[in-house]
Design a protein around this motif. Structure first.
Motif, short mmCIF file in Angstrom:
data_model
loop_
_atom_site.label_atom_id
_atom_site.label_comp_id
_atom_site.label_asym_id
_atom_site.label_seq_id
_atom_site.Cartn_x
_atom_site.Cartn_y
_atom_site.Cartn_z
N GLU A 253 0.82 -1.20 0.00
CA GLU A 253 0.00 0.00 0.00
C GLU A 253 0.87 1.27 0.00
O GLU A 253 0.65 2.19 -0.78
N MET A 256 2.61 1.69 -3.45
CA MET A 256 1.72 2.20 -4.50
C MET A 256 1.37 3.66 -4.26
O MET A 256 1.37 4.47 -5.17
N ASN A 260 2.28 6.71 -6.78
CA ASN A 260 1.22 7.61 -7.23
C ASN A 260 1.57 9.07 -6.92
O ASN A 260 1.40 9.96 -7.74
N ARG A 281 -0.79 2.92 -17.09
CA ARG A 281 -2.06 3.09 -16.38
C ARG A 281 -2.89 1.81 -16.42
O ARG A 281 -3.58 1.48 -15.44
N ILE A 284 -1.60 -0.38 -13.72
CA ILE A 284 -2.15 0.04 -12.42
C ILE A 284 -3.56 -0.50 -12.24
O ILE A 284 -3.91 -1.04 -11.18
N ARG A 285 -4.39 -0.40 -13.28
CA ARG A 285 -5.75 -0.92 -13.19
C ARG A 285 -5.77 -2.42 -12.97
O ARG A 285 -6.59 -2.95 -12.22
N THR A 288 -4.72 -3.09 -9.39
CA THR A 288 -5.81 -2.65 -8.51
C THR A 288 -6.93 -3.69 -8.50
O THR A 288 -7.47 -4.04 -7.44
N TYR A 299 2.48 -2.12 -7.45
CA TYR A 299 3.17 -1.54 -8.61
C TYR A 299 3.99 -0.35 -8.15
O TYR A 299 3.66 0.30 -7.15
N LEU B 267 -4.44 11.55 -9.12
CA LEU B 267 -3.39 10.52 -9.18
C LEU B 267 -2.89 10.19 -7.78
O LEU B 267 -2.45 9.06 -7.52
N TYR B 270 -6.05 6.98 -3.69
CA TYR B 270 -5.71 5.56 -3.60
C TYR B 270 -6.97 4.70 -3.55
O TYR B 270 -7.76 4.85 -2.62
N PHE B 274 -7.52 8.22 -12.98
CA PHE B 274 -6.97 8.83 -14.18
C PHE B 274 -8.09 9.33 -15.05
O PHE B 274 -9.03 8.58 -15.33
#
Lengths: 397, 397
Positions: A253, A256, A260, A281, A284-285, A288, A299, B267, B270, B274
């Motif tokens: 956590e 990341m 960010n 991106r 990241i998705r 997540t 990430y 961004l 958490y 985006f």
């Protein structure tokens, strides 16, 4: 005997609390402390041979088989000047019988075992390797923290590559930078379960250099000052505790969130700096979504579009399966034998694949599997040295 | 006479100091003040007809030709409740001869003259139009600022669409929201030279809704608090001064910085949010390059990938020429006659076209040319009304 030589390798490190901003650009003193994981040299390392000889007429440098100017590179000059001065004051001045290596010209030959173009952090491993090899050549009585002060002046994040495992760069408070150094938070053996997967992401645009970019952020971002003062000090404490406790969800956590926030202050720069692209991106998705029922991977992105994914060993095959779903036919470096041990697993049942389109082949060029590992190593120059008997590179580009 | 009807249009507004975060989610009270430019209704508007009739058995609503539930939409219910209460207390209770319109059921029919799917700010114009039309139907003795307090409860940014020109939404401090309202900083006639170009950007991914996204930012972003407390108050002052002085370079710089910072706090959320994609980022690079010898245009991005570019009238043809270089064959709405007045100019000599690749056709779907313009308008229902004699939409989807 007027020939002295050392050959060493040094690792790459990937920060989980990011360094972004200098308070002193010539000494390379940062605006905040940072923390990184040192990655295995089996997959990524710089290797350097340095020879000092009375036969050499001037200092020379070859990087990946191409001769480069030393004088034009102020930071390299600083590393040579500092280590020679240490040789003199710590050894030659104290012991008249010690060879005066500090007076000899040197040839430096350095190579990375990974393409520089991939945008991986070659300056960190490169300068760590340079300074470590110089310290062996000059037989300096310094520990890794002392050496990190010199390496820092080559490239800030290089100071963290002098240790294996989990490494903090303490920003320090002194004007001369003598307390701005790397310290080991825990060795690699503390958390052998922690592994990493690097996604080398294709990008059409060359991004802003980090040296240039970070000072533009210092100058123009109102949010950076808040990050420096209010966010990072607490995050460093929390990260160190998470590492000591091997608390992966907390570690992930924080990692990341800090990635960010680093990219957020880049975006708050004027004009804004972008390092992540649509592929970054999407990664990241993907992570997540993978984490939606509990944190299983983290990430992080440096000053480029490449992703580094930290995760416990047992999740790695699943993460690779998910990545290969979205980025079909990415070259996979399986030097850790991930697919030798287990067949490619299917995607987790709860994973909603609609969170991202499948990308065209080549969007992620390469996936590398690696792990947290040790610091610089000394090699035998006779077997592994990069210079031939004339003191010239064995391999030229 | 038991039938009452009003038909109005209301404009879209695009913020130059962004609203992002609520301190009260049911009253829609923001965490910071914001400021926007109202765009011309010639290109973009919502249009609403509302009829109150003793023949109607219940409140009904049609949006773009599709009937929608009213009861499920708490915010719409709040706007109806508030305006009916105002009709009662301000008019019917004071004057016994005034018709009791507040007791009648109503039919609401609303349309946008632009596709909702384009991701333009339809909720702002839609709720502004709803509340403005209700105020005309009920003949409420309220000015636009008073009405903005009601519209705010439909959609926060709707409050700014009750004025033309340059409009601040003052966050206020009261718990009941009675001082959280829109005020006009300057009318559209103050700066007739200011125009806008909207790029409708194609995006595969549906982004996070702004309602959901902003509260996740409030909850998780450390940087948002700094933005709210330290950045926005000063930026509001500077922006108002720039508008009063018609200082385009300053207006542009603040606009771009605020857009960047809004996306930076997204961004820093958490998990991160985006809204911009690679095409949005290319537009930023293009405008940054165009501005390199002096600020001639400003980009801003709301909660989606579309760009709005503000610039003085004289730069518009050049900006369109640059955009059509990178986004060939994007549909162009030339309702302002840009290319009737001037031939498409060539790119500025100093413009380095290598800053971005040329994108495939369809990356930018549409380019719209518009300008700062006036507030809501009352139309004649007989000619322009959207309901037929039975009180049903003339057009259904």
């Amino acid at each position: 005997m007027t020939v002295f030589e050392a050959t060493c390798t040094a690792p790459v490190n990937i920060a989980v609390v990011k360094y972004w901003g200098k308070r002193d650009t010539s000494l390379i003193l940062p605006t905040n402390s940072s923390l990184s994981v040192t990655l295995s040299q089996d997959q990524l390392h710089s290797k350097t041979t340095i020879r000092a000889s009375a036969d050499f007429t001037s200092d020379r440098l070859w990087l990946n088989g191409i001769e480069e100017s030393i004088e034009k590179n102020k930071r390299l000059v600083a590393c040579l000047r500092e280590t020679r001065a240490l040789r003199r004051t710590q050894i030659e001045d104290k012991d008249p019988s010690a060879p005066k290596i500090s007076n000899l010209a040197i040839h430096i030959c350095s190579e990375n075992n990974f393409p520089t173009a991939a945008g991986l952090a070659s300056s960190a491993s490169g300068y760590a390797c340079l300074v470590y090899t110089l310290s062996k050549l000059f037989e300096l009585p310094l520990d890794a923290s002392d050496l990190s002060i010199v390496a820092r002046q080559g490239s800030g994040s290089a100071c963290r590559s002098l240790f294996g495992g989990f490494v903090a760069w303490e920003m320090g408070t002194k004007e001369d930078g003598s307390d701005s150094k790397a310290v080991q938070i825990a060795p690699e053996t503390h958390w052998p379960d922690l592994q990493a997967m690097i996604c080398v992401v294709s990008d059409e645009k060359k991004g802003t250099s980090s040296t240039e970019g970070m000072q533009l952020t210092v100058k123009t971002s109102a949010l950076l000052q808040h990050r420096i003062k209010e966010v990072v000090p607490k995050r460093m404490e929390d990260m160190i505790a998470a590492i000591h406790n091997k608390d992966f969800p907390k570690f992930a956590e924080l990692t990341m969130q800090d990635s960010n926030q680093f990219h957020a202050v880049c975006l708050d720069t004027y004009p804004p700096i972008f390092y992540m692209n649509d592929i970054s991106r999407a990664i990241i998705r993907i992570i997540t979504e993978y984490n939606k029922d509990g944190v299983k991977a983290a990430y992080t992105f440096d000053a480029g579009p490449n992703a580094v994914i930290y995760a416990p060993k047992d999740n790695m095959a699943e993460i690779y399966a998910i990545l290969s779903h979205y980025f079909p036919n990415a070259a996979f470096d399986d030097s850790m034998g991930l697919l030798k041990e287990t067949a490619l697993p299917s995607l987790p049942k709860s994973f909603d694949t609609r969170i991202s389109p499948v990308f065209p082949e080549g969007s992620v060029k390469q996936i590398l599997h690696t792990k947290a590992d040790g610091g610089p190593r000394v090699l035998d120059s006779a077997t592994h040295g990069l210079l031939n008997s004339e003191g010239l590179p064995k391999r030229l580009a």
